[in-house]
Design an enzyme around this catalytic site. Sequence first.
Site, PDB file in Angstrom:
ATOM      1  N   SER A   1       0.793  -1.114   0.013  1.00  0.00           N
ATOM      2  CA  SER A   1      -0.002  -0.277   0.167  1.00  0.00           C
ATOM      3  C   SER A   1       1.169   1.391   0.274  1.00  0.00           C
ATOM      4  CB  SER A   1      -1.145  -0.280   0.939  1.00  0.00           C
ATOM      5  OG  SER A   1      -2.607   0.568   1.531  1.00  0.00           O
TER       6      SER A   1
ATOM      7  N   HIS B   1      -2.610  -1.674  -4.321  1.00  0.00           N
ATOM      8  CA  HIS B   1      -4.148  -1.143  -4.242  1.00  0.00           C
ATOM      9  C   HIS B   1      -4.853   0.173  -4.871  1.00  0.00           C
ATOM     10  CE1 HIS B   1      -4.776  -0.251  -0.038  1.00  0.00           C
ATOM     11  NE2 HIS B   1      -3.879  -1.856  -0.291  1.00  0.00           N
TER      12      HIS B   1
END
Length: 232
Positions: free
Chosen positions: A112, A135
């Site tokens: 992330s 993501h």
Amino acid sequence: MGDTNQNQDVMDNVKEYGQAVLNNPKTNHQIHLLNVIGEIEGHECLPSTTKTTKYEHVLPQLAVIEDSEKIDGILLMLNTVGGDVESGLAIAEMVASVDKPSVSLVLGGSHSIGVPLAVSTDYSFIVPSGTMVIHPVRMSGTVIGAKQTYDYFKQMQNRILRFVESHSGAKQKRMEELMMNTDMMSKDLGTILVGEEAVKEGLINEVGGIHEAVNKLHALIDESKKRKNENG
């Protein structure tokens, strides 16, 4: 007695902040070891049972490193699940702006917001089994389902993508494709890159471990000192 006190100070810093100074007499280089471990804690305190890296600890240390004539370079070691987006990006921006050679090493993972952290240094490594998860930006808690909210998420996502593109060989369009991938994770969007895959996508420079990372940093420090001597 002095060496004993110094060693104790080093151990206390490692225990409290995950930091230490590596001082190799053969190279005469002092390297600041900075660990980003667990979840990056932002403006809200996380539960005491959660392993965290607090950005209010990291930012002052980076300012001290920039101002110190003794510290020659930064070794950034990462094993993080991500965390607070604003805080993680602030750390990444500050690492990138420090005017000293820096190398990152992705160990277990850099997920992330850990992705921009991994690419914020001058050179990056990932161990063969290391992972990077890419993501879309998410936010926990109550979110107002309005156009302005989605516009804000998109703006934040673009900030991250632009940073990654400007500090690595990855392209923003390709990163967006990896973010929106629906084939890999059953309950989420995104892509998991393992070791060499992160290198092939241009995110990380090279597969390697602590030996390669330390040697590369020493080489970058030597190059930096040589340039400074040549420029007077």
